[in-house]
Scaffold this active site. Structure first.
Site, PDB file in Angstrom:
ATOM      1  N   ILE A 494       0.834  -1.201   0.000  1.00  0.00           N
ATOM      2  CA  ILE A 494       0.000   0.000   0.000  1.00  0.00           C
ATOM      3  C   ILE A 494       0.867   1.249   0.000  1.00  0.00           C
ATOM      4  O   ILE A 494       0.625   2.193  -0.756  1.00  0.00           O
ATOM      5  CB  ILE A 494      -0.946  -0.015   1.210  1.00  0.00           C
ATOM      6  N   GLU A 495       1.915   1.259   0.845  1.00  0.00           N
ATOM      7  CA  GLU A 495       2.702   2.481   0.981  1.00  0.00           C
ATOM      8  C   GLU A 495       3.604   2.743  -0.224  1.00  0.00           C
ATOM      9  O   GLU A 495       3.879   3.903  -0.560  1.00  0.00           O
ATOM     10  CB  GLU A 495       3.546   2.462   2.266  1.00  0.00           C
ATOM     11  N   ASP A 505      -5.052   2.467   6.599  1.00  0.00           N
ATOM     12  CA  ASP A 505      -4.425   1.889   7.790  1.00  0.00           C
ATOM     13  C   ASP A 505      -5.437   0.943   8.416  1.00  0.00           C
ATOM     14  O   ASP A 505      -6.522   1.357   8.811  1.00  0.00           O
ATOM     15  CB  ASP A 505      -4.045   3.011   8.763  1.00  0.00           C
ATOM     16  N   GLN A 522       0.105  -4.687  10.423  1.00  0.00           N
ATOM     17  CA  GLN A 522       0.088  -3.628   9.417  1.00  0.00           C
ATOM     18  C   GLN A 522       0.081  -2.220  10.019  1.00  0.00           C
ATOM     19  O   GLN A 522       0.849  -1.358   9.609  1.00  0.00           O
ATOM     20  CB  GLN A 522      -1.118  -3.816   8.485  1.00  0.00           C
ATOM     21  N   GLU A 523      -0.797  -1.973  10.993  1.00  0.00           N
ATOM     22  CA  GLU A 523      -0.889  -0.622  11.559  1.00  0.00           C
ATOM     23  C   GLU A 523       0.381  -0.244  12.293  1.00  0.00           C
ATOM     24  O   GLU A 523       0.919   0.866  12.121  1.00  0.00           O
ATOM     25  CB  GLU A 523      -2.082  -0.514  12.505  1.00  0.00           C
ATOM     26  N   GLU A 524       0.891  -1.151  13.126  1.00  0.00           N
ATOM     27  CA  GLU A 524       2.096  -0.841  13.896  1.00  0.00           C
ATOM     28  C   GLU A 524       3.293  -0.584  12.984  1.00  0.00           C
ATOM     29  O   GLU A 524       4.092   0.339  13.225  1.00  0.00           O
ATOM     30  CB  GLU A 524       2.405  -1.985  14.863  1.00  0.00           C
ATOM     31  N   ASN A 637      -6.465  -6.495   2.450  1.00  0.00           N
ATOM     32  CA  ASN A 637      -7.331  -7.386   3.225  1.00  0.00           C
ATOM     33  C   ASN A 637      -7.613  -6.802   4.606  1.00  0.00           C
ATOM     34  O   ASN A 637      -7.138  -7.298   5.635  1.00  0.00           O
ATOM     35  CB  ASN A 637      -6.689  -8.769   3.344  1.00  0.00           C
ATOM     36  N   TRP A 638      -8.401  -5.761   4.614  1.00  0.00           N
ATOM     37  CA  TRP A 638      -8.737  -5.032   5.841  1.00  0.00           C
ATOM     38  C   TRP A 638      -9.550  -5.911   6.785  1.00  0.00           C
ATOM     39  O   TRP A 638     -10.549  -6.510   6.403  1.00  0.00           O
ATOM     40  CB  TRP A 638      -9.534  -3.781   5.440  1.00  0.00           C
ATOM     41  N   GLY A 641      -7.283 -11.942   8.930  1.00  0.00           N
ATOM     42  CA  GLY A 641      -6.257 -12.490   9.817  1.00  0.00           C
ATOM     43  C   GLY A 641      -6.743 -12.593  11.243  1.00  0.00           C
ATOM     44  O   GLY A 641      -7.736 -13.258  11.540  1.00  0.00           O
ATOM     45  N   ALA A 642      -6.057 -11.885  12.153  1.00  0.00           N
ATOM     46  CA  ALA A 642      -6.382 -11.955  13.577  1.00  0.00           C
ATOM     47  C   ALA A 642      -7.782 -11.454  13.886  1.00  0.00           C
ATOM     48  O   ALA A 642      -8.395 -11.866  14.867  1.00  0.00           O
ATOM     49  CB  ALA A 642      -5.353 -11.161  14.386  1.00  0.00           C
TER      50      ALA A 642
END
Length: 727
Positions: A494-495, A505, A522-524, A637-638, A641-642
């Site tokens: 993305i970046e 984010d 991803q966010e961290e 893929n927002w 996963g977790a």
């Protein structure tokens, strides 16, 4: 949509054009058959029709099903009142064709594997909040079988034909391949209007384009849909209105004295301190008191203790620990600094010496300069408020230095009844405690940031804007919006590949997630490499279901590899992204938090689907408070996963929200080639004139009938219900 002249360029950047609702991007042709089976017409047949008919304007014509409806009504009268069963019987051949397409593709793939003698292999990591679905690639057979004729089921074309077209491009395999603007090796691109794989056809500005992006080996497509360079990105040439503070926009610099290449001067108003519930409680406030005992003589300002501790020479990690604990006496026995100590001892001797003699003293000077660098009170971005803060990058560095040395008052308590329980932590004490390899890499990125800003003071601004829907929740079942353009890729990030776009984010409701703790997804990662994002934790309250946070201008300072436990800091980065006339880097990052599901099937309930749609739309909406360009969205893929979201569901929900906001989409599947193809084919089907409302209603029916129990066929079931909706 008609092309605008240059004189309307500035207006187009900031104001919603009511006519810009996707009418020019429906991706269908007038030459299509008007009956329902025409929706399943093979594109090769359609191309034969195109040859015999003159080209038509890029304007969608609704399918005329009147004759079919009359026939259906007669059939319904003859067969009884169960009209839905009649419709299913009439459409059974069309519906079966949809299912047969998937089965045929799978059968062909297996045959190829049997012929080549190679099993499918799994590609790289699935980055972001992603699902652990299998991701496949296929190999070429062997060196000797390179040119063997292989037919693999692919939308409208064989691999042999696609490779043949790639060979006709100007750049040969022996020549140096050109680089695109993202610094990646350019794929083989086929752009031939007369010779094209039928299912790779897109309509854009009344011009047909064919874009096929192949992997370096030429064996597996790495992207499909609209060419990524055709998606709108932010441009400094689109002039922003003059920066002005307002009731809902706090500007911490002298807005009328911004000069390109110069550090903006801080705004000095009449009020220099605000120790209340509406503003950040600053370390240098006279009301930030430390009471040694109950007597009046034992009270002194904490700022005097901070200046004394950080005015001394800090020549080791133990000195840093001692200084921080000297003005945080309450936590003297609770806080540990194992991670910070381990980090310094892991460094090469020269690097350790550089940090202790240059970087740490520079950070201490930033802390002590707080009263002069940030003299104006900083408001809190509270729930249910639409408010923005613009500050200089130097002010960001000053606030982050204070966070590193743990100077912010009232921010260490985490109990549910504490004053800032609904805000993220900002002091770095949790990052310093228990040692592990992930924290070493985090500290690498953070020290890299401070090293760069101390060696060359940044001259730009950063804006933090909290967005709120204010009860403007959409009636998704009635949305008339058509789907916008889609670029979907199994490679890229993305970046990097979404430069100039609105970058998503995958956030936690507590902004920044575990960036100052043990989290590293991803966010961290994004908060570490664009370090100024961490400042948002100082003043952003937990996000509600209808809220998002947009940060514009946060610069990238680090390169990295890996994900989660495999994350590695790979060195400093000099961000050369252009600035707008507010002197902000043209980098927009929007934080939207998905629901964390504990039960997989919960995500298919109507209230949860509507919540995710509203959350995504809140992030994607166009300029509710501050001016903004309507650039494309870069996402992936927002909430997977977790968070246990399924990519197939989250993918189409984001496409729906983007269509409602009038934005194109660049979607990165992070190595999942199979999902890339499925999402592209679903989007191509939707461009046959289907609206967001029609898809929502089909989705509700599909979820009610529990089609999600067979997720491999989920998209095919949606297609079937969309076909039925046209009866």
């Amino acid at each position: 949509m008609a092309r605008r002249n240059d004189s309307s360029k500035v207006k187009d950047c900031f104001y919603v054009d009511d006519s810009d609702n996707g009418d020019g991007q429906m991706g269908t042709k007038n030459a299509r058959s008007s009956n329902l089976t025409g929706d399943l017409m093979t594109f090769s047949d359609q191309d034969e029709q195109d040859k015999s008919h003159p080209s038509q304007p890029n304007q969608f014509q609704p399918l005329d099903c009147s004759s079919d409806r009359e026939g259906d009504q007669k059939s319904s009268a003859a067969l009884g009142s169960n009209t839905e069963e009649v419709c299913r019987n009439l459409l059974r051949p069309a519906i079966n064709a949809v299912h047969q397409e998937t089965k045929s593709r799978e059968t062909t793939r297996r045959n190829i594997e049997d012929q080549d003698g190679h099993p499918k292999q799994t590609t790289g990591r699935n980055a972001g909040n992603q699902d652990d679905e299998s991701k496949e690639t296929t190999r070429s057979s062997s060196t000797g079988d390179k040119d063997r004729e292989t037919t693999r089921s692919y939308p409208g074309a064989t691999y042999q034909s696609l490779q043949a077209k790639a060979k006709r491009t100007p750049a040969s395999s022996d020549e140096e391949q050109p680089m695109d603007e993202d610094g990646m090796r350019s794929p083989a691109i086929v752009h031939q209007e007369n010779r094209r794989p039928p299912n790779e056809t897109w309509l854009s500005n009344n011009k047909e384009e064919t874009v096929l992006s192949m992997s370096p080996g030429g064996s597996i497509p790495r992207s499909q849909g609209e060419g990524i360079l055709n998606l709108k990105r932010s441009s400094p040439s689109c002039q922003m209105p003059t920066l002005q503070p307002s009731m809902n926009h706090t500007v911490l610099v002298e807005a009328n004295k911004i000069v390109q290449g110069s550090v903006p001067a801080p705004h000095r108003g009449r009020r220099t301190d605000a120790w209340d519930q509406e503003h950040v409680k600053m370390p240098h406030s006279p009301k930030n008191l430390y009471q040694r005992d109950r007597s009046f003589l034992g009270v002194k300002t904490r700022w005097s203790m901070i200046t004394k501790a950080l005015g001394k020479k800090l020549s080791s990690p133990q000195d840093i620990e001692k200084a921080i604990k000297s003005y945080n006496k309450k936590y003297e026995r609770l806080w540990k600094f194992d991670a910070l100590t381990s980090f310094f001892y892991s460094l090469h001797k020269d690097e350790q010496q550089h940090y202790l003699t240059n970087v740490i003293p520079g950070m201490a000077r930033l802390v002590l300069g707080l009263p002069n660098i940030c003299p104006k009170p900083i408001p809190l971005l509270k729930k249910r408020e639409q408010r923005a803060i613009t500050m200089s990058q130097l002010q960001c560095a000053c606030l982050l230095a204070n966070a590193f040395f743990c100077t912010f008052p009232r921010r260490n308590a985490t109990q549910g009844n504490s004053e800032y329980s609904s805000y993220p932590t900002i002091n770095f004490n949790r990052l310093f405690d228990e040692e592990n390899s992930s924290k070493r890499e985090k500290l690498r990125a953070i020290f890299c940031y401070f090293d760069q800003v101390l060696s060359q003071t940044p001259c730009g601004l950063v804006t933090f804007e909290r967005r709120h829907l204010h009860g403007e929740h959409k009636d998704w079942s009635r949305s008339p919006k058509y789907f916008t353009k889609l670029h979907v890729s199994s490679e890229g990030t993305i970046e990097e590949n979404g430069k100039g776009m609105l970058q998503v984010d995958f956030a936690s409701p507590i902004i920044g997630g575990g960036v100052l703790g043990s989290g590293l997804v991803q966010e961290e990662i994004r908060f570490l490499i664009n370090t100024e994002l961490i400042v948002s934790r100082l003043f952003t309250e937990k996000l509600n279901d209808d809220e998002s946070l947009l940060i514009t201008g946060a610069e990238q300072y680090s390169h990295y590899d890996g994900y989660s436990r495999d994350f590695k800091w790979r060195g400093p980065m000099r961000d050369t992204t252009e600035r707008d006339n507010w002197q902000r880097r043209c980098i927009e990052i929007v934080a939207i938090d998905a629901i964390r599901f504990h039960d997989f099937e919960e995500q298919f309930k109507r209230q949860n689907i509507e919540r995710e749609l509203n959350k995504a739309y809140c992030g994607f909406q166009f300029a509710p408070l501050l001016p903004q360009e309507r650039v494309a969205i870069a996402t992936g893929n927002w909430g997977c996963g977790a968070f246990k979201g399924h990519p197939k569901l989250k993918g189409i929900l984001q496409l729906m929200a983007a269509a409602e906001a009038g934005r194109d989409v660049a979607y990165f599947t992070f190595g999942n080639t199979e999902f890339m193809k499925e999402l592209y084919e679903m989007h191509r089907f939707l461009q046959n004139g289907y609206t967001v409302g029609q898809l929502f209603n089909a989705l509700m029916k599909s979820c009610k009938e529990r089609d999600w129990q067979n997720m491999p066929e989920f998209y095919n079931e949606l297609k079937s219900k969309l076909l039925l909706s046209r009866m």
